[in-house]
Every structure is written in structure tokens, then in C-alpha cells.
Scaffold this active site. Sequence first.
Site, PDB file in Angstrom:
ATOM      1  N   SER A 108     -16.517  20.897  -1.220  1.00  0.00           N
ATOM      2  CA  SER A 108     -15.206  20.267  -1.187  1.00  0.00           C
ATOM      3  C   SER A 108     -15.028  19.433  -2.454  1.00  0.00           C
ATOM      4  O   SER A 108     -15.117  19.948  -3.558  1.00  0.00           O
ATOM      5  CB  SER A 108     -15.064  19.429   0.089  1.00  0.00           C
ATOM      6  OG  SER A 108     -13.719  19.108   0.331  1.00  0.00           O
ATOM      7  N   LYS A 160       7.987   6.417   9.492  1.00  0.00           N
ATOM      8  CA  LYS A 160       6.927   5.440   9.210  1.00  0.00           C
ATOM      9  C   LYS A 160       5.827   5.436  10.274  1.00  0.00           C
ATOM     10  O   LYS A 160       4.767   4.858  10.051  1.00  0.00           O
ATOM     11  CB  LYS A 160       7.524   4.033   9.095  1.00  0.00           C
ATOM     12  CG  LYS A 160       8.329   3.800   7.844  1.00  0.00           C
ATOM     13  CD  LYS A 160       7.467   3.869   6.597  1.00  0.00           C
ATOM     14  CE  LYS A 160       6.523   2.703   6.518  1.00  0.00           C
ATOM     15  NZ  LYS A 160       5.724   2.717   5.256  1.00  0.00           N
TER      16      LYS A 160
END
Length: 283
Positions: A108, A160
Site C-alpha cells: 500500500s 457535515k
Amino acid sequence: MSVTDKLTSRLPMIPDRGDKSDVVSVVKLHGVITPHSTPFSRGTLNINSVESALLRAFSHDRLKAVALLINSPGGAPTQSGLIAERVRQLAEDKGVPVLAFCEDVAASGGYWLACAADEIYAHRTSMVGSIGVVSGGFGFSELIERFGIERRLYTAGENKRRLDPFQPENPADVAWLKDMHEQLHQLFADWVKQRRGSKLADDADLFTGDVWLGGKAEELGLVDGIGTLREVVAKRFPDAEITVAEPKKPLLAKLGLGAPAAAGVSALLHAIEQRTSWSRFGL
């Protein structure tokens, strides 16, 4: 002859390597890649923690190459990109090659770092690849309901509260997250293609997030060969001295002080996060 001269004449002479020897600088990039390091934490990588080591590595007058010793299961994509780009900038400024050596894991973000090198080598047992994106979390909505806890969250902006772990999972939030993952995955694949180019094999599994041992990684073009730092440097730069560029240590680390008790919970959670990252590869 003075007493001091007599004593010093009996001391073993230290060879003067001075500035006559060619140098291959080594930077150790070991640990989980995260922006959340502290003056106390160890085993983490980010641009701030490696900057001083990189500058030292590229500062030698008789520099022949810089070697990156990589042992990382990955982590934050932005920090991976910042470190890799800094390596490329310094390499181009100095005009020296960069060689990466994969140890236990270069997966990764760890492989993202390896691709900053001009050549990549691995051990036969190294785990290499994992060109993909992963994130995870927990959901506590039923838990707080069971204990009669009321969640109070106030926002301005309808998005949000995305992925709030104390609210039931919202399919729209999951779709948003998957889209972000796809974008990051494409950026990762583009970086690998840019750096590895025609060396990459035409294999459908290359960008599936899978991991391979060193030999298979070589077949796929993810690495250039099987070899260790000393083997490759001895062959490529037989007259060069290998030097390790260490990062500057924070003052508290120099004094041997650990994290204060108040930071105990945070340090424990951080340690669990790191342990989880390594355990994905059986380490």
C-alpha cells in the site's frame, strides 16, 4: 615524548575515511504512515519525521546513490505522496539514483514510497504490492440506544455528519466514501504506472489490492530484482561506504522520556491502530 603522546601512540588508529570515499546513504522508512505522530511515538512515518533524514542522506559531497530501506504496511495516502515527492525532488536536485529495498513489507503506502526510487529490490520473502485503498470504522448506534444515551450533534451543512459512527449507516455516505476510494485508487495506480512504466506486466490483478512475495513481484514488474542492500551496493558501487542517515530525535526522546500519563489512552489507541495495520500481513 610527553606522557600524552606515549599514551595516544598506543591507541589503535582509526582509518580516515574522511571525504575520500564514495558514499551510498541509507534512509530507513520503517513504520505505519500516519500524520498523527507525536514527540513520543516511534514506528511511524510522515513528511515531518523523515525530512531531516532525507536532507542528511542527500547532503554528502561524494554521494553515489541513496538507498531507501522500506518496511511499511502503508497508511495515509497524502503522507505517502509527500514523502515520495520529496525523495524525487532531492534526487533530481542532486542528480543521483535512488534504490529502494523492500524488507518484510512494502505494501500500500509502503509500495508508494518504493516507487519513488529508480530501482526497487526485494527479498524472496518480502510482501509487495497492495495497490489499493482501504478504510474502516465502527458503528455504535445500537450500543448507545441500549444504554439510553442520546446523541446530540449540531451542524451547519447537510453533509457535515457523514459517516457519524453514532448514527445508523447511510447508503449515501457509503457511496460517497466509495467514490473517494476510487479516486485515490486511480491516483495510486497512475503513480505506479508513471514510475514503473513498461516494466509492469500486463496482468489484470496488478491493481486489485493483492500482495505478492518478492519473486512474483519481480515477474509482475513491481520490483527490478531480488537482492539485499549490501548485495546490490557491493555490486553496483564496490568502492562506496554505506552510511545511515538518522533523523533528528525530539528532545523528549533524547532524554529517554515516555508519554505522560494523561496521554495513556491516546497512546494505547495509536498502538492498537499500528498493530492492526501490521497484522493484515501476518506480522
